[in-house]
Structure formats: structure tokens, C-alpha cells
Scaffold this active site. Structure first.
Site, PDB file in Angstrom:
ATOM      1  N   TYR A   1      62.392-144.719 -21.418  1.00 37.08           N
ATOM      2  CA  TYR A   1      61.462-144.063 -20.176  1.00 37.08           C
ATOM      3  C   TYR A   1      62.121-142.780 -20.551  1.00 37.08           C
ATOM      4  O   TYR A   1      63.309-142.349 -20.328  1.00 37.08           O
ATOM      5  CB  TYR A   1      61.580-144.055 -18.857  1.00 37.08           C
TER       6      TYR A   1
ATOM      7  N   HIS B   1      52.487-130.623 -15.294  1.00 38.60           N
ATOM      8  CA  HIS B   1      52.945-130.777 -14.465  1.00 38.60           C
ATOM      9  C   HIS B   1      53.135-129.322 -12.904  1.00 38.60           C
ATOM     10  O   HIS B   1      52.934-129.235 -12.175  1.00 38.60           O
ATOM     11  CB  HIS B   1      54.315-131.381 -14.333  1.00 38.60           C
TER      12      HIS B   1
ATOM     13  N   ASN C   1      62.401-132.884 -13.350  1.00 33.41           N
ATOM     14  CA  ASN C   1      62.238-134.019 -12.317  1.00 33.41           C
ATOM     15  C   ASN C   1      64.592-133.347 -11.240  1.00 33.41           C
ATOM     16  O   ASN C   1      65.124-134.248 -11.352  1.00 33.41           O
ATOM     17  CB  ASN C   1      62.849-135.366 -13.510  1.00 33.41           C
TER      18      ASN C   1
ATOM     19  N   TYR D   1      69.630-124.654  34.629  1.00 32.91           N
ATOM     20  CA  TYR D   1      70.026-125.365  33.192  1.00 32.91           C
ATOM     21  C   TYR D   1      70.536-124.554  32.120  1.00 32.91           C
ATOM     22  O   TYR D   1      71.020-124.696  30.990  1.00 32.91           O
ATOM     23  CB  TYR D   1      69.459-126.814  33.385  1.00 32.91           C
TER      24      TYR D   1
ATOM     25  N   GLU E   1      54.680-144.313  -8.033  1.00 32.95           N
ATOM     26  CA  GLU E   1      55.093-143.239  -7.259  1.00 32.95           C
ATOM     27  C   GLU E   1      54.658-143.658  -5.870  1.00 32.95           C
ATOM     28  O   GLU E   1      53.687-142.814  -4.892  1.00 32.95           O
ATOM     29  CB  GLU E   1      55.758-141.529  -7.257  1.00 32.95           C
TER      30      GLU E   1
END
Length: 661
Positions: free
Chosen positions: A164, A194, A307, A395, A529
């Protein structure tokens, strides 16, 4: 011979200059001649000598006088933009925004290096690399591991094995086998397709962080990158040749694909790049101007470059470093407010906090005692109400150790996750040279940093939320016993009325930004994905929350700066009484940049000046010596060497800085 790169409309032209005593007008006309020569219709220009134009530097957009000589105003290989009268700015020209980056034309490469091995980089180191304080190089062990992993990949390709991302397509196309003759094209297509991000580019500092972090991850030796490619990336980093990386487009699994693809796109000589010398220009010209060649991708290298979780993690590193800086200054500001409001220090007694021993809570209470302890630092303000009938405070003052404390503990938690992520291999598939195999996994998933940064935004927001309430108490005369809105002649003057509104507005914005992005997931890549982290947005909004609390810019006036201004103004109404020595030092620091508020004036510059003090951590640096001294002199169990000692500072990085010889 000197040569200059001139941008005209959609063209970049190299213009040699034999005689640098020629004028800028001559340079513009020479560039126009070359532009016209390359256009069939002469680019619509009928006569070069009659064309009116202006010339400006690409870096900073400074206009150049047409009568100045080239040698007086330009350096060899400078980049300039030529704008023809009547034209709009070229659509592919990205102007440099003054104030966005410290890496300007005056930038000089640092002399010191940080050695990367993929295992020891810290968030502090990464931020310093982003600021341009260091160059980088690889350790010998890292180089050895990178070479070993690459040798295994070359063997896989040579033996025509189906693996892959190396000899197959990606995502949905994982079962599509690619012939060896097209493996280079496969990697180039991956990077180009991409590169689909949108939005403004990351600042040069953030892009340096992103590039440095990707180099560090590759240096671990589990991605299969070649040493040649990795060295080219390092050379680009050291020269600050930085790709155009849009800030939007990552879903945080499979890694930060879009932003890392844009990062890789510039490195292969496509898209846009920025450098201190060139400003924005075509990547191939920026690389050439620095003596660099575009990367030629080998099998799997495109995937190795894109990646991983480096976008989330690098922005997260900046967010957590900035959060740590503002959290410790928030304690100092709150202590000053407590003094002005004539609060009691009883709530910070060490015995109380030993019964609920959260580290952050104990740390904050110690800081309050070190700044307010009347035996160590006598306070005339505290003495003036020693015998008042007030039993306890609201407070927002009494619970600072509990509220600020959990913020500190959250910051520590997030920093540990970010530092682990910084030194993690997040590629897929992973290359195990020692086992002689590649294994597909899911280390690219950004859930760890995404969840952590959502936590960080929530925790840091609380510093602003409680600060705004203290500012309200300072401005409200029924709560403070001070003039309304901290100004005389109320009505004629409005004082801090709208400054408090600004703080309230920013706190309200933070509430929306604190909605966790990591609870969302949208299936992508044809359901391959099918669960993602949305970590990119988690990182960006965490940074925005930090900006609202502390730093911001002219349009994001910070909440804690407003409280600090208001507290110092409150002291004016308590004079001639003085507070403790360390808090007087803080007051003096503020008054060195902002004068007291006698009557209404333009307030934004005052807020900006004080937020700059916080940005530079000057408030912390003024008070820190007193905190350290109190810790060593008044708390025996915390002296160095004690088994119960703890430090107010994060541990120093073990990395050695090596000065370039």
C-alpha cells in the site's frame, strides 16, 4: 552578474543587471520588454517607454523610487513587483502583511543548530524553531535509520511487491496496482491532488514549525524517505523557504493531508513559497534564488511527506506554550486585583491546600502567598484593613487556586500529549527495516492531540472567564469601594466602562470556541476513512482562545490585559498606601508604558501596550525572582534536594545547542 526576479501580472521574469548604477526605472522597463516579448499581443502594451508603472519590493511591499539606483536599494536576487498603472494587483500575488512575521528582510540565519533525531524535540524547541532562533540538522543515528528504511523500500520496488502507498493507489484505490514506470507520477499526483486546502496561509513562523516537525518525524526512520530528500527539506528550512499552506482543509485523519500536501507542493517546485528574501513568489523561483533544487519524488515519498498529524501538533505546540505563559501571569494579575479589592490571604494557607493536593492548586496558592505574604513583603494596603469585619472574599478571588490550578494541570496534561505526538511516527504504512516489512496502521489519526487541544481551550477560557468577573468587581463601586469605572468625575468620564464590555465580549466568544470540535466526525474517502478527529479546527480555535485571553492583536484586545490595567488604576485611588514589593514592581512595569487614567482618552493603545507586556512575559519576569526567593526561604520542604520539592518552571530540554563554527 546580479539578477533580479520581477513579477508582472501573471509572469515572473529574471532580469540580469550588468550595471547596478542603472535606475529602478531602467529595471522596470527591462522587465516590461521581456514581458511584452513573451506575449503574442504584447500584453496589451503598445509602447514600453510610455507605460507608467510603480515598483515595490515583494517583501514588505515598500515602494521604490524610480530614480534610485539598483545598487542603492536592492540586493542580488531580490524579488520585486511591477504594477502597471490601471492594473489591479495581480490575482496570484500574495502580499506580505506587515506584523504577521518576524522573519523579515532583516532576518539573518541563526548560528546555532538543534539536532533532530525524532525522539527528543519539545514544544518549546518547536516554537523556537518557528521563531527562527535555530537551524536544524540530523544526528548520525537518525541518518543511519533513514538510510536503512529507504533501502527496504527500494528492495520492495525492485522485487515488484504489492505494498500500500508504494506500488498501489491510496484510500479507496488501495487495491489498484500501479506499474513501476508510473510510481514517480503516482507520488506527484498525490501531492498535487491533495493540495486542496483553503483560507489564509499559515504565517512564516507557523510554517517553519510545520516543516521542522515533519522533518523530525521523518528523522525517526520509519517513513521510508530518502536521505537525499530529507536533506533537501532541511536546506529549505534553514533558508526559510516556506510553502504556501492554507490553514483550512484538514479533518485530522488520515493525518493532515491537505496542509502537508501544500507544504510538499512548494518543496517539489510548484505552487507558492515565501522567504525573507523574496516574499511570496513561485516556488521554483524561491528555491532557485536560494541555490536549491526542487525535490524529485521517489516511490512512497509523496505519501511520506503528507501523512501525519503535524499541522494539529505544531499549532498545538504553540497554543500550549502560550497558554503556559499566560497562566502563570494570570496568578500575578489576580493577586494584584485581590490587593486592590482589599481581600484576605487566609484562603491561600498551605494547610488548606494540602487537604486537596492537586499540583496546580498547590502551585497557584504558593504563588499567591509569595506575592502577598505580609511578613515577607509588608503591604500598607493590607495593613489598612487588617481589622475589618470581612470574613471571606468572593469566589473570583478566594477560589483562584482551585480555578487557576486546574488550568495549570490541564496545560501540563496537554503538553505531555503534544510532546509525545511531536516525537511520534504518524505515517502509514510504517517501514520496519529491522523486521524487513511494512505494516499498515492508524498512527495518523489525530484524536490524541485533537481531544487534548479541546481540553486546553476549555481550561484557558476559564482564566478569561474569572478575570472578567474580577474586572467587574473593580469597576463596580458597590463591590470595590472605588469610584465607578475607576475614574474621577464619573458621568463626564466613562473610565473603564467599555473596556469591561470588551472583556465580556471576548469571554462570550470563547464560550462558543470552547465547543469541542473532536466530538464531530464525518466519513471521507468513500467511507474508507470513516472516522476522523477534526483536530485541525481544535488546534486553530485553541489558539484563538489563548489570543483572546492574552495576546491577540489590535482587533483582539486581551481579557487579562484589561484586568491588569484596571487593577493598576485601582491602586491610584489607594495612594499613598503601597502594596507588596513584587506587586509594586508589576505596577511600575505597567506605568512604564501606560500613564494613570486621569480623564477619558483613547483606550485601545493602553490595552495594546499592556497586552504586549504579557506577550513578552515581562509581568512574569518582574515577579518571578520574588516567587523563587519565597519558595526557597520560606518553605523549607521545597528547597532544592527536598523530596517534596516542585518547580514552578517546566523541565529544561535535554537537547544541546551547537554553535555553528
Amino acid at each position: 552578474m546580479p539578477c533580479f526576479t520581477v513579477h508582472i501580472r501573471d509572469e515572473w521574469l529574471a532580469v540580469p543587471c550588468r550595471d547596478t548604477t542603472n535606475t529602478i526605472r531602467w529595471l522596470g522597463q527591462e522587465a516590461l520588454k521581456r514581458y511584452v516579448k513573451n506575449k503574442p499581443d504584447n500584453g496589451g502594451i503598445t509602447a514600453v517607454k510610455d507605460t507608467r508603472f510603480v515598483v515595490r519590493r515583494c517583501q514588505g511591499l515598500g515602494l521604490l523610487d524610480a530614480d534610485d539606483t539598483v545598487e542603492d536599494v536592492l540586493e542580488d536576487n531580490d524579488f520585486v513587483e511591477l504594477a502597471i498603472e490601471g492594473d489591479t494587483m495581480s490575482p496570484d500575488f500574495i502580499p506580505y502583511e506587515p506584523g504577521v512575521s518576524h522573519l523579515t528582510a532583516a532576518y539573518r540565519e541563526p548560528a546555532e543548530y538543534i539536532s533532530l533525531d525524532g525522539n527528543t524535540l519539545t514544544s518549546t524547541d518547536l516554537v523556537n524553531l518557528g521563531r527562527g532562533l535555530y537551524k536544524i540538522k540530523l544526528t548520525h543515528e537518525a541518518e543511519r535509520k533513514v538510510v536503512q528504511a529507504r533501502e527496504l523500500l527500494d528492495t520492495i520496488v525492485k522485487e515488484n511487491k504489492v505494498v500500500y502507498g508504494i506500488t498501489t493507489g491510496f484510500g479507496k484505490f488501495a487495491r489498484t496496482v500501479i506499474p513501476v514506470s508510473k510510481l514517480k507520477e503516482l507520488q506527484e499526483n498525490l501531492v498535487r491532488s491533495h493540495s486542496a486546502g483553503v483560507g489564509n496561509p499559515l504565517s512564516p513562523e507557523r510554517t517553519r514549525m510545520l516543516l521542522a516537525l515533519r522533518i523530525n518525524v521523518l528523522a525517526k526512520g520509519y517513513s521510508g524517505i530518502s536521505l537525499e530528500t530529507l536533506h533537501t527539506m532541511i536546506q529549505a528550512f534553514n533558508a526559510s523557504c516556506l510553502s504556501f499552506v492554507p490553514e483550512k482543509g484538514t479533518v485530522g485523519a488520515s493525518g493532515d493531508l491537505a496542509p502537508l500536501s501544500h507544504l510538499a507542493l512548494g518543496l517539489i517546485g510548484e505552487g507558492k513559497m515565501w522567504s525573507p528574501k523574496s516574499g511570496w513568489a513561485d516556488a521554483k523561483y524561491v528555491l532557485e534564488a536560494h541555490g536549491l533544487k526542487p525535490i524529485s519524488l521517489k516511490p512512497k515519498e509523496g505519501l511520506a511527506l503528507i501523512n501525519g498529524t503535524q499541522m494539529i501538533t505544531s499549532l498545538g505546540a504553540e497554543a500550549v506554550e502560550r497558554a503556559q505563559a499566560i497562566a502563570r501571569q494570570a496568578d500575578i494579575i489576580a493577586a494584584l486585583t485581590l490587593e486592590v479589592l482589599k481581600g484576605t490571604t487566609k484562603a491561600f494557607d498551605s494547610d488548606i491546600h494540602s487537604l486537596r493536593p492537586h499540583p496546580g492548586q498547590i502551585e497557584v496558592a504558593l504563588r499567591f502567598r509569595s506575592l502577598l505574604d505580609s511578613d515577607h513583603h509588608p503591604s500598607e494596603i493590607a495593613e489598612s484593613h487588617r481589622f475589618c469585619d470581612r470574613v471571606q472574599d468572593a469566589y473570583t478571588m478566594r477560589c483562584c487556586p482551585q480555578v487557576h490550578g486546574v488550568t495549570n494541570d490541564t496545560i501540563t496534561f496537554v503538553q505531555n500529549i503534544i510532546n509525545t505526538e511531536i516525537n511520534s511516527a504518524t505515517d502509514n504504512p510504517m517501514v520496519f527495516a529491522e523486521r524487513g516489512e511494512t505494516i499498515s496502521g492508524g498512527n495518523f489519526h489525530g484524536e490524541y492531540p485533537a481531544k487534548a487541544l479541546d481540553f486546553l481551550a476549555i481550561a484557558v477560557h476559564e482564566l478569561a472567564s474569572i478575570s472578567e468577573r474580577r474586572t467587574e468587581r473593580l469597576c463596580n463601586p458597590s463591590l470595590s469601594e472605588l469610584p465607578a469605572f475607576l475614574v474621577n468625575e464619573g458621568g463626564l468620564n466613562s473610565g473603564f466602562m467599555i473596556a469591561h464590555c470588551t472583556a465580556a465580549a471576548l469571554v462570550s466568544e470563547n464560550k462558543v470556541l470552547c465547543h469541542p470540535s473532536s466530538v464531530d466526525s464525518l466519513s471521507t474517502s468513500a467511507a474508507t476513512e470513516d472516522h476522523v478527529s477534526m483536530g485541525g479546527w481544535a488546534a486553530r480555535k485553541a489558539l484563538r482562545v489563548v489570543e483572546h485571553v492574552e495576546q491577540g492583536n489590535a482587533f483582539q484586545n486581551p481579557v487579562l490585559a484589561i484586568e491588569l490595567l484596571a487593577a493598576c488604576q485601582g491602586i491610584e485611588f489607594l495612594r499613598p498606601l503601597r502594596t507588596t514589593t513584587p506587586l509594586e514592581k508589576v505596577y511600575d512595569l505597567v506605568r512604564s508604558v501606560v500613564k494613570p487614567w486621569i480623564k477619558d482618552r483613547f483606550m485601545s493603545p493602553d490595552i495594546e501596550a499592556v497586552h504586549r507586556l504579557l506577550l513578552d512575559q515581562k509581568v512574569w519576569h518582574v515577579a518571578k525572582p520574588y516567587i523563587d526567593k519565597y519558595q526557597t526561604e520560606y518553605i523549607p520542604e521545597s528547597r532544592p534536594g527536598s523530596p517534596t520539592a516542585f518547580s514552578l518552571e517546566p523541565p529544561a530540554s535535554p537537547r544541546k545547542r551547537v554553535r555553528h563554527e
